[in-house]
Design an enzyme around this catalytic site. Structure first.
Site, short mmCIF file in Angstrom:
data_model
loop_
_atom_site.label_atom_id
_atom_site.label_comp_id
_atom_site.label_asym_id
_atom_site.label_seq_id
_atom_site.Cartn_x
_atom_site.Cartn_y
_atom_site.Cartn_z
N HIS A 38 0.84 -1.20 0.00
CA HIS A 38 0.00 0.00 0.00
C HIS A 38 0.88 1.25 0.00
O HIS A 38 2.07 1.20 0.30
CB HIS A 38 -0.92 -0.01 1.21
CG HIS A 38 -2.02 -1.02 1.11
ND1 HIS A 38 -3.05 -1.12 2.02
CD2 HIS A 38 -2.26 -1.99 0.17
CE1 HIS A 38 -3.87 -2.09 1.66
NE2 HIS A 38 -3.41 -2.64 0.56
N GLU A 60 1.09 3.75 2.02
CA GLU A 60 1.72 4.07 3.30
C GLU A 60 3.01 3.27 3.50
O GLU A 60 4.00 3.79 4.01
CB GLU A 60 0.77 3.77 4.47
CG GLU A 60 -0.51 4.58 4.45
CD GLU A 60 -1.66 3.84 3.80
OE1 GLU A 60 -2.78 3.90 4.34
OE2 GLU A 60 -1.44 3.19 2.75
N CYS A 110 -5.78 1.31 6.39
CA CYS A 110 -6.55 0.09 6.64
C CYS A 110 -6.15 -0.58 7.95
O CYS A 110 -5.01 -0.50 8.40
CB CYS A 110 -6.39 -0.89 5.48
SG CYS A 110 -4.71 -1.55 5.31
N CYS A 167 -2.07 -1.49 7.46
CA CYS A 167 -1.15 -0.35 7.41
C CYS A 167 -1.04 0.35 8.76
O CYS A 167 -0.01 0.95 9.08
CB CYS A 167 -1.60 0.65 6.35
SG CYS A 167 -1.35 0.06 4.66
N SER A 187 -4.82 -26.63 -29.76
CA SER A 187 -6.05 -25.84 -29.82
C SER A 187 -5.88 -24.52 -30.57
O SER A 187 -6.80 -23.70 -30.58
CB SER A 187 -6.55 -25.53 -28.40
OG SER A 187 -5.59 -24.76 -27.69
N THR A 246 -4.53 -25.82 -18.96
CA THR A 246 -4.55 -24.78 -20.00
C THR A 246 -3.25 -23.99 -19.98
O THR A 246 -2.69 -23.67 -21.04
CB THR A 246 -5.74 -23.83 -19.79
OG1 THR A 246 -6.95 -24.58 -19.83
CG2 THR A 246 -5.78 -22.75 -20.86
N ASP A 304 -0.96 -24.24 -23.30
CA ASP A 304 -1.02 -23.04 -24.15
C ASP A 304 -0.01 -21.97 -23.78
O ASP A 304 0.30 -21.11 -24.60
CB ASP A 304 -2.43 -22.43 -24.08
CG ASP A 304 -3.49 -23.34 -24.66
OD1 ASP A 304 -3.12 -24.32 -25.33
OD2 ASP A 304 -4.68 -23.08 -24.45
N GLU A 307 -11.75 -18.97 -18.59
CA GLU A 307 -11.39 -19.30 -19.97
C GLU A 307 -10.87 -20.72 -20.15
O GLU A 307 -10.37 -21.06 -21.21
CB GLU A 307 -10.37 -18.29 -20.50
CG GLU A 307 -10.93 -16.89 -20.69
CD GLU A 307 -10.10 -16.05 -21.65
OE1 GLU A 307 -9.18 -16.59 -22.28
OE2 GLU A 307 -10.37 -14.85 -21.75
N SER A 348 -16.45 -27.75 -13.03
CA SER A 348 -16.53 -27.42 -11.61
C SER A 348 -17.35 -26.16 -11.37
O SER A 348 -18.22 -26.12 -10.50
CB SER A 348 -15.12 -27.24 -11.04
OG SER A 348 -15.16 -26.84 -9.68
#
Length: 356
Positions: A52, A54, A77, A86, A166, A194, A198, A285, A293
């Site tokens: 963050h 801070e 936070c 933080c 593919s 995948t 790919d 994708e 699932s």
């Protein structure tokens, strides 16, 4: 509010803008630390999952943070998420006073925590100037979760051959639309198969804002030299909590443990884990097991199925939806509001899953 306070807060606002779309769906936040009327530390939230503002400013200030003033565009936070609170780092540094612009209702009362621990806190400094930084963040927090599924298949319902080839089932026009589609989501999600077959980049390919990438890799099988482990886009890796993280310190990688034995049976576990990280819109994708699932766990809202005028054949070719499937037609998932459009030689079928 004196002019000096406003001057430093306006500097923090300008710093915050450097985060741009790289921080989405997190807010843009900037921070400066001032001691003896001199900026001794400054920083901004640089990318989703990163430190963050801070924390970056405190790191630059070092020991000079003791008894200094901290100016930050959003209330610090007090929650444990991707990063520790933080407020703890602020207390440890010895900061004397904290000024912030925008109150954060999701910060778990960070300002109150600081006050209770002896830090002087003042909110609302340059609130108008900082409001644009958090507009999308607050809107996103109030929105409903949305999960969509995108696939490209042949006329016989295959997404890859028996040897997992593919590229390319769909046409260039279809892929161009898919790249643009990614810009509408917080994250794009794939499974390890995948990724291994790919080795995708999973970006928008210059069509707009890049989504966060999510890899479901319970056993951490995807090597660190794959594209998902590099580049300027953050990646969340969901892995089995019993595994040891093999690639610590990889930039822009967030490793999130789950109980894999349960998550494999119920995609809601993965969905809720990502929701806890602020990921509310997800485009799935691939591949077939992930599709199965998510669909049969009742998690998918929208479908985008490209159908190419090709036939692969073969019982070992990869089907668009894997898993065990249903035993009876009566149990099949119902799709409603179907629309069909054409992209080159392909057809795109859009629809909504009817959850019963």
């Amino acid at each position: 509010m004196n002019k000096t306070c406003k001057m430093y807060m306006k500097t923090a606002v300008k710093l915050a803008q450097n985060g741009g779309s790289d921080v989405y769906p997190n807010p843009q936040v900037g921070c400066v630390i001032v001691k003896d009327n001199k900026i001794v530390g400054q920083g901004y939230h640089e990318f989703f999952g990163g430190p963050h503002a801070e924390i970056n400013a405190l790191a630059q200030a070092g020991k000079n943070a003791a008894a200094a003033d901290l100016y930050v565009t959003l209330e610090p936070c007090n929650t444990y998420g991707k990063r520790p609170p933080c407020v703890q780092a602020i207390l440890k540094s010895g900061i004397k006073r904290v000024f912030f612009a925008i109150n954060d209702p999701y910060s778990a009362k960070g300002a109150d925590f600081l006050r209770a621990n002896g830090v002087e806190v003042c909110g609302g400094v340059c609130k108008k100037e900082a409001s644009a930084l958090v507009k999308d963040f607050f809107r996103h927090k109030k929105s409903k979760p949305l999960i969509s599924m995108k696939a490209a298949m042949t006329l016989d319902g295959k997404i890859a051959t028996s040897v997992y080839d593919s590229k390319w089932i769909s046409s260039a026009k279809s892929r161009d639309f898919a790249h643009k589609l990614r810009t509408r989501y917080d994250a794009v999600l794939i499974g390890k198969n995948t990724a291994l077959e790919d080795n995708p980049v999973l970006t928008s390919h210059g069509k707009g804002r890049n989504p966060i990438r999510v890899l479901i890799d319970f056993n951490l099988d995807v090597p660190p030299d794959y594209y998902l482990y590099g580049g300027s886009v953050p990646t969340i890796v969901v892995y089995d909590e019993r595994q040891k993280i093999m690639y610590p310190g990889v930039e822009k990688m967030i490793f999130v443990p789950v109980d894999a034995s349960k998550a494999k049976k119920d995609f809601k576990i993965i969905r809720d884990t990502l929701l806890g990280l602020g990921i509310k819109t997800i485009l799935i994708e691939g591949g077939g097991e992930i599709f199965s699932s998510a669909l049969f766990s009742g998690c998918v809202d929208d479908l985008y199925i490209f159908i190419a005028p090709k036939i692969i054949g073969g019982k070992n070719a990869v089907s668009v939806v894997g898993g065990a499937g249903v035993d009876r037609i009566d149990y099949a998932l119902k799709i409603k509001d179907m629309r069909i459009s054409k992209f080159g030689d392909d057809f795109l079928v859009r629809g909504k899953c009817l959850q019963e």
